[in-house]
Scaffold this motif. Sequence first.
Motif, PDB file in Angstrom:
ATOM      1  N   TRP A  71       0.822  -1.210   0.000  1.00 34.51           N
ATOM      2  CA  TRP A  71       0.000   0.000   0.000  1.00 34.51           C
ATOM      3  C   TRP A  71       0.857   1.261   0.000  1.00 34.51           C
ATOM      4  CZ3 TRP A  71       0.250   3.748   3.657  1.00 34.51           C
ATOM      5  CH2 TRP A  71       0.690   3.416   4.947  1.00 34.51           C
ATOM      6  N   GLN A  72       2.045   1.214   0.621  1.00 29.22           N
ATOM      7  CA  GLN A  72       2.920   2.382   0.558  1.00 29.22           C
ATOM      8  C   GLN A  72       3.462   2.601  -0.855  1.00 29.22           C
ATOM      9  OE1 GLN A  72       5.943   2.746   3.626  1.00 29.22           O
ATOM     10  NE2 GLN A  72       4.589   1.810   5.145  1.00 29.22           N
ATOM     11  N   THR A  73       3.697   1.518  -1.572  1.00 27.61           N
ATOM     12  CA  THR A  73       4.105   1.647  -2.975  1.00 27.61           C
ATOM     13  C   THR A  73       3.011   2.335  -3.779  1.00 27.61           C
ATOM     14  OG1 THR A  73       5.396  -0.388  -2.750  1.00 27.61           O
ATOM     15  CG2 THR A  73       4.949   0.377  -4.989  1.00 27.61           C
ATOM     16  N   ALA A  74       1.756   1.992  -3.503  1.00 24.05           N
ATOM     17  CA  ALA A  74       0.636   2.659  -4.160  1.00 24.05           C
ATOM     18  C   ALA A  74       0.642   4.149  -3.852  1.00 24.05           C
ATOM     19  CB  ALA A  74      -0.682   2.026  -3.720  1.00 24.05           C
ATOM     20  N   ALA A  75       0.830   4.504  -2.572  1.00 22.33           N
ATOM     21  CA  ALA A  75       0.855   5.916  -2.187  1.00 22.33           C
ATOM     22  C   ALA A  75       1.990   6.652  -2.887  1.00 22.33           C
ATOM     23  CB  ALA A  75       0.990   6.037  -0.676  1.00 22.33           C
ATOM     24  N   LEU A  76       3.149   6.000  -3.001  1.00 17.61           N
ATOM     25  CA  LEU A  76       4.284   6.634  -3.660  1.00 17.61           C
ATOM     26  C   LEU A  76       4.051   6.800  -5.154  1.00 17.61           C
ATOM     27  CD1 LEU A  76       7.124   4.991  -1.614  1.00 17.61           C
ATOM     28  CD2 LEU A  76       7.055   7.420  -2.219  1.00 17.61           C
ATOM     29  N   LEU A  77       3.582   5.758  -5.816  1.00 19.71           N
ATOM     30  CA  LEU A  77       3.350   5.855  -7.254  1.00 19.71           C
ATOM     31  C   LEU A  77       2.298   6.915  -7.568  1.00 19.71           C
ATOM     32  CD1 LEU A  77       3.732   4.953 -10.153  1.00 19.71           C
ATOM     33  CD2 LEU A  77       2.208   3.019  -9.711  1.00 19.71           C
ATOM     34  N   LEU A  78       1.217   6.934  -6.794  1.00 18.91           N
ATOM     35  CA  LEU A  78       0.166   7.925  -7.013  1.00 18.91           C
ATOM     36  C   LEU A  78       0.644   9.324  -6.630  1.00 18.91           C
ATOM     37  CD1 LEU A  78      -2.802   5.810  -5.646  1.00 18.91           C
ATOM     38  CD2 LEU A  78      -2.416   6.434  -8.044  1.00 18.91           C
ATOM     39  N   GLY A  79       1.492   9.420  -5.595  1.00 15.25           N
ATOM     40  CA  GLY A  79       2.049  10.709  -5.206  1.00 15.25           C
ATOM     41  C   GLY A  79       3.003  11.263  -6.250  1.00 15.25           C
ATOM     42  N   VAL A  80       3.831  10.400  -6.816  1.00 14.19           N
ATOM     43  CA  VAL A  80       4.715  10.802  -7.910  1.00 14.19           C
ATOM     44  C   VAL A  80       3.893  11.359  -9.072  1.00 14.19           C
ATOM     45  CG1 VAL A  80       6.245   9.892  -9.714  1.00 14.19           C
ATOM     46  CG2 VAL A  80       6.631   9.291  -7.321  1.00 14.19           C
ATOM     47  N   SER A  81       2.825  10.665  -9.415  1.00 14.34           N
ATOM     48  CA  SER A  81       1.985  11.098 -10.528  1.00 14.34           C
ATOM     49  C   SER A  81       1.276  12.410 -10.220  1.00 14.34           C
ATOM     50  CB  SER A  81       0.944  10.010 -10.848  1.00 14.34           C
ATOM     51  OG  SER A  81       1.576   8.824 -11.273  1.00 14.34           O
ATOM     52  N   ALA A  82       0.770  12.544  -8.997  1.00 15.92           N
ATOM     53  CA  ALA A  82       0.082  13.775  -8.611  1.00 15.92           C
ATOM     54  C   ALA A  82       1.000  14.982  -8.713  1.00 15.92           C
ATOM     55  CB  ALA A  82      -0.463  13.646  -7.190  1.00 15.92           C
ATOM     56  N   ALA A  83       2.276  14.774  -8.408  1.00 12.83           N
ATOM     57  CA  ALA A  83       3.248  15.862  -8.451  1.00 12.83           C
ATOM     58  C   ALA A  83       3.732  16.179  -9.858  1.00 12.83           C
ATOM     59  CB  ALA A  83       4.441  15.514  -7.560  1.00 12.83           C
ATOM     60  N   GLY A  84       3.246  15.449 -10.857  1.00 15.95           N
ATOM     61  CA  GLY A  84       3.660  15.692 -12.230  1.00 15.95           C
ATOM     62  C   GLY A  84       5.020  15.114 -12.560  1.00 15.95           C
ATOM     63  N   LEU A  85       5.434  14.114 -11.789  1.00 15.46           N
ATOM     64  CA  LEU A  85       6.729  13.478 -11.993  1.00 15.46           C
ATOM     65  C   LEU A  85       6.544  12.149 -12.714  1.00 15.46           C
ATOM     66  CD1 LEU A  85       7.965  14.092  -8.339  1.00 15.46           C
ATOM     67  CD2 LEU A  85       8.237  15.609 -10.312  1.00 15.46           C
ATOM     68  N   ALA A  86       7.645  11.550 -13.111  1.00 14.46           N
ATOM     69  CA  ALA A  86       7.604  10.271 -13.822  1.00 14.46           C
ATOM     70  C   ALA A  86       8.224   9.193 -12.948  1.00 14.46           C
ATOM     71  CB  ALA A  86       8.359  10.363 -15.146  1.00 14.46           C
ATOM     72  N   HIS A 149      -2.929  18.230   1.934  1.00 18.58           N
ATOM     73  CA  HIS A 149      -3.536  18.571   0.640  1.00 18.58           C
ATOM     74  C   HIS A 149      -2.437  19.042  -0.299  1.00 18.58           C
ATOM     75  CE1 HIS A 149      -7.515  18.278   2.471  1.00 18.58           C
ATOM     76  NE2 HIS A 149      -7.029  18.995   3.487  1.00 18.58           N
ATOM     77  N   PHE A 150      -2.559  18.650  -1.554  1.00 10.12           N
ATOM     78  CA  PHE A 150      -1.556  19.025  -2.548  1.00 10.12           C
ATOM     79  C   PHE A 150      -2.208  19.849  -3.643  1.00 10.12           C
ATOM     80  CE2 PHE A 150       0.726  18.146  -6.568  1.00 10.12           C
ATOM     81  CZ  PHE A 150       1.946  18.706  -6.238  1.00 10.12           C
ATOM     82  N   ARG A 151      -1.614  20.970  -3.938  1.00  7.16           N
ATOM     83  CA  ARG A 151      -2.064  21.823  -5.029  1.00  7.16           C
ATOM     84  C   ARG A 151      -0.883  22.060  -5.952  1.00  7.16           C
ATOM     85  NH1 ARG A 151      -5.889  20.317  -2.979  1.00  7.16           N
ATOM     86  NH2 ARG A 151      -7.634  21.425  -2.011  1.00  7.16           N
ATOM     87  N   GLY A 152      -0.847  21.300  -7.023  1.00  7.16           N
ATOM     88  CA  GLY A 152       0.289  21.389  -7.923  1.00  7.16           C
ATOM     89  C   GLY A 152      -0.127  21.743  -9.332  1.00  7.16           C
ATOM     90  N   GLU A 153       0.848  21.799 -10.181  1.00  8.06           N
ATOM     91  CA  GLU A 153       0.614  22.076 -11.602  1.00  8.06           C
ATOM     92  C   GLU A 153      -0.183  20.939 -12.214  1.00  8.06           C
ATOM     93  OE1 GLU A 153       3.407  22.705 -15.589  1.00  8.06           O
ATOM     94  OE2 GLU A 153       4.272  22.893 -13.576  1.00  8.06           O
ATOM     95  N   PRO A 154      -1.208  21.248 -13.028  1.00  8.37           N
ATOM     96  CA  PRO A 154      -2.016  20.173 -13.625  1.00  8.37           C
ATOM     97  C   PRO A 154      -1.183  19.224 -14.470  1.00  8.37           C
ATOM     98  CG  PRO A 154      -3.083  22.303 -13.899  1.00  8.37           C
ATOM     99  CD  PRO A 154      -1.709  22.585 -13.378  1.00  8.37           C
ATOM    100  N   VAL A 155      -1.586  17.963 -14.455  1.00  5.44           N
ATOM    101  CA  VAL A 155      -0.924  16.928 -15.242  1.00  5.44           C
ATOM    102  C   VAL A 155      -1.703  16.717 -16.532  1.00  5.44           C
ATOM    103  CG1 VAL A 155      -0.252  14.495 -15.289  1.00  5.44           C
ATOM    104  CG2 VAL A 155      -0.018  15.824 -13.175  1.00  5.44           C
ATOM    105  N   ALA A 161       4.486   9.659 -17.679  1.00  6.35           N
ATOM    106  CA  ALA A 161       4.056   9.005 -16.437  1.00  6.35           C
ATOM    107  C   ALA A 161       5.093   8.006 -15.960  1.00  6.35           C
ATOM    108  CB  ALA A 161       2.717   8.307 -16.635  1.00  6.35           C
ATOM    109  N   LEU A 162       5.689   7.265 -16.891  1.00 11.16           N
ATOM    110  CA  LEU A 162       6.704   6.267 -16.567  1.00 11.16           C
ATOM    111  C   LEU A 162       8.003   6.635 -17.261  1.00 11.16           C
ATOM    112  CD1 LEU A 162       4.800   2.862 -16.782  1.00 11.16           C
ATOM    113  CD2 LEU A 162       5.243   4.276 -14.769  1.00 11.16           C
ATOM    114  N   ALA A 163       9.092   6.597 -16.491  1.00 11.14           N
ATOM    115  CA  ALA A 163      10.422   6.837 -17.036  1.00 11.14           C
ATOM    116  C   ALA A 163      11.151   5.512 -17.159  1.00 11.14           C
ATOM    117  CB  ALA A 163      11.181   7.798 -16.125  1.00 11.14           C
ATOM    118  N   GLY A 164      12.371   5.580 -17.666  1.00 11.01           N
ATOM    119  CA  GLY A 164      13.151   4.360 -17.803  1.00 11.01           C
ATOM    120  C   GLY A 164      13.343   3.973 -19.245  1.00 11.01           C
TER     121      GLY A 164
END
Length: 241
Positions: A71-86, A149-155, A161-164
């Motif tokens: 579940w923490q992996t889910a939070a991290l993956l979704l958090g990365v995406s919410a922040a506009g990161l890959a 609460h997170f207020r970031g730049e829209p994605v 979404a995925l790097a590598g």
Amino acid sequence: MKTTIPQVFTEAVRRDPAAPLLTWYDDATGDRTELSGTTLDNWVAKTANLLVDGVGLGHGDAVALLLPPHWQTAALLLGVSAAGLAADLGGDPQPVEALFTTPDRVEAAAGWRTLDRYATGLLPLAMPLRTPPAGYIDYVAEVRNHGDHFRGEPVAPADRALAGPVELSHHDVIAEAAGRAAELGITAGARVLIDTAGYPDPADWLLAPLVAGASIVLCANLDTAKTAARASTEKVSVILA
């Protein structure tokens, strides 16, 4: 149709914020953690704030997630995406702006080039590590210091979404997840029990259910003798084991 990971997750939370969205079992430790949409959203927001305000990452930066299904992996993956990161989910080491892993994977993570390294023990009750590995910050201890609460730049759908080695846009990730949901028989309103050993890819254990409008019962070290009773208790309608 939702075309970014943050849109899909926001819709999943909005459907019923108080209902279980992701329930975690580890039959090796006896751990059970149930996260409602609101609770998981809180972890996602804190993670995004950690990445943006704490680490100082910007839109499009890459974050390595060298983690098993959890579940923490889910939070991290979704958090990365919410922040506009890959998110870079592993494979050959790449230069990234931050890295998250577990203590038992630190040696494998050594080849990844980054200045910001975080570790989590994936412990019951989201307990912090007694002693983080040298050169690492404890994710669980650090993320709690950030806003709910997170207020970031829209994605955008075309954003990475995925790097590598294989890079995918949000549009492509969502389309792939929708296809997997159809293949796996996951439909709207389903509650899906998933064995992490058979379905280790987040496209299957996280994104496909979210895109389909389903909730997740994620099981590590699954004791198959408990599957039927657990499916009944958790009101499971689809079993992937």
